[in-house]
Scaffold this motif. Structure first.
Motif, PDB file in Angstrom:
ATOM      1  N   PHE A   1       0.826  -1.200   0.000  1.00 31.98           N
ATOM      2  CA  PHE A   1       0.000   0.000   0.000  1.00 31.98           C
ATOM      3  C   PHE A   1       0.865   1.257   0.000  1.00 31.98           C
TER       4      PHE A   1
ATOM      5  N   GLU B   1      -5.426   2.091  -2.845  1.00 36.37           N
ATOM      6  CA  GLU B   1      -6.227   1.031  -2.228  1.00 36.37           C
ATOM      7  C   GLU B   1      -6.658   0.013  -3.278  1.00 36.37           C
TER       8      GLU B   1
ATOM      9  N   THR C   1      -3.650  -2.083  -4.237  1.00 40.43           N
ATOM     10  CA  THR C   1      -3.288  -3.003  -3.152  1.00 40.43           C
ATOM     11  C   THR C   1      -4.224  -4.205  -3.142  1.00 40.43           C
ATOM     12  N   GLN C   2      -5.489  -3.945  -3.255  1.00 40.39           N
ATOM     13  CA  GLN C   2      -6.462  -5.045  -3.260  1.00 40.39           C
ATOM     14  C   GLN C   2      -6.220  -5.952  -4.454  1.00 40.39           C
TER      15      GLN C   2
ATOM     16  N   LEU D   1      -3.049  -8.143  -3.882  1.00 37.68           N
ATOM     17  CA  LEU D   1      -3.224  -9.206  -2.896  1.00 37.68           C
ATOM     18  C   LEU D   1      -4.134 -10.324  -3.432  1.00 37.68           C
ATOM     19  N   ILE D   2      -5.103  -9.962  -4.222  1.00 43.34           N
ATOM     20  CA  ILE D   2      -5.957 -10.983  -4.826  1.00 43.34           C
ATOM     21  C   ILE D   2      -5.169 -11.785  -5.851  1.00 43.34           C
TER      22      ILE D   2
END
Lengths: 192, 200
Positions: free
Chosen positions: B19, B33, B36-37, B40-41
């Motif tokens: 992030f 954001e 970052t999401q 991570l996915i």
């Protein structure tokens, strides 16, 4: 031109000097110029200040909802994979197990029937008590399997279970006192 | 890394770094954001192909590529190429400079803005090294660059920042302000020259 090139040489190495990344020879040459050049000194100080500002940037924390969302997706995905892996396999296993049991039970019943018929025709081979006991054992086994199959049918498709009722009808539905119905007789359900 | 537990541990360990990189790269919290999401996915989707030992460089490589893609999308939407000024101001407002003054706030804001204006790969390397405090080896591994190249690019990136800062210093000088010995704004330029007599 040479002066310009010379100035560029030092200017290009300011950051490397601040980081201590110059070679020994370059470091000596750079320091020699630094001691006499106010402009170069200013460049070095600005480079140090710049590095300090950049390195003092606040540590940003990821908003908790981001990781919560991501982990929720992963957990749901992991749970779905587990259900997919175990579900059909369990059904097939259960189906195969009950089918096997039913087939074995049916085969046992037919074997008993065959023996009994042979025994009826040749009463010297088996006593009546022995025949009755064998029939009762077969009926018990069939009832056990049929109950279990009925319960399994609630969880799996009933058409996956070989019909037991046929064998049940042949043996369990009887009008004779010894509980045995001769196939082909008037009381045989198949002849209805 | 194949199971959920390992993935959860990886998220807990690396989410702030990812992030932080995205925020410093893009200068926009909302976009950071999203990136970052997304990163991570992607880690979850590729968990069978990522070893624990190479997790950090993998994450940063994917984060950087995602940031570059996001940056290009922003450009195609005809937004400000230098990044969102609102996000830049937010970043500045969150810093706690020891000698906080309005002029140094402007200076800090300009530095952050200048980082946002850097071209690749200087931008990524400056952010990873100076703001994320990663080693040269980690940066080289993440960006697939040799060690010497990382150092050269880092120095060039900071040199470009210094050049943009120099212009700002000149502007401050025109406004009657100078640059202190440590580079902050405050005393007149003449005093800086006097101090530099005894420098190094």
């Amino acid at each position: 031109m040479k002066v310009e090139t010379d100035r560029n040489w030092y200017d290009e190495r300011v950051e490397a000097f601040v980081d201590g990344d110059l070679s020994r020879a370059d470091d000596i040459r750079f320091r020699e110029r630094l001691s006499s050049s106010k402009e170069l000194q200013q460049d070095v100080e600005q480079a140090r200040f710049l590095a300090a500002v950049l390195r003092s940037s606040p540590v940003e924390s990821c908003p908790p909802e981001i990781s919560q969302r991501v982990l929720a997706i992963a957990r749901r995905d992991a749970g779905a994979e587990e259900r997919v892996d175990r579900g059909p396999l369990r059904l097939v296993t259960k189906r195969r197990t009950w089918r096997s049991l039913t087939i074995v039970a049916a085969a046992a019943c037919f074997a008993v029937l065959f023996l009994v018929r042979t025994g009826v025709n040749d009463s010297e081979s088996f006593s009546q008590a022995e025949i009755d006991q064998a029939l009762n054992d077969a009926k018990f086994a069939l009832a056990l399997v049929s109950d279990a199959s009925r319960d399994a049918g609630r969880l799996i498709r009933l058409d996956a279970v070989p019909p037991v009722s046929h064998a049940m009808g042949l043996v369990l539905t009887d009008e004779r006192s010894d509980g045995f119905e001769v196939p082909g007789s008037a009381a045989d359900p198949l002849n209805e | 890394m194949v199971n959920l537990e390992q993935y959860e541990a990886a998220v807990a360990e690396h989410r702030d770094r990812v992030f932080g990189f995205a925020l410093h790269f893009l200068g926009d919290r909302e976009e950071a954001e999203d990136v970052t999401q997304d990163v991570l996915i992607r880690l979850w989707c590729n968990r069978d192909n990522v070893a624990i030992e190479t997790l950090t460089p993998w994450l940063l490589r994917v984060a950087r590529n995602a940031c570059v893609d996001q940056y290009r999308k922003r450009r195609t939407r005809d937004q400000n190429r230098e990044g969102s000024p609102d996000a830049t101001e937010k970043l500045v407002s969150q810093t706690t400079a020891p000698d906080r003054s309005m002029d140094n706030d402007i200076l800090r804001e300009q530095i952050v803005k200048s980082v946002n204006e850097l071209r690749e790969p200087y931008k990524s390397i400056v952010v990873l090294r100076e703001m994320q405090q990663m080693t040269y080896e980690e940066i080289g591994s993440a960006l697939d660059l040799p060690l010497t190249t990382v150092k050269v690019y880092l120095h060039r990136g900071r040199r470009k920042l210094r050049e943009s800062l120099k212009k700002l210093y000149d502007d401050f000088a025109d406004a009657g302000l100078g640059v202190n010995q440590n580079g902050s704004i405050g005393a007149s330029r003449q005093s800086v020259h006097a101090n530099n007599q005894s420098a190094v």
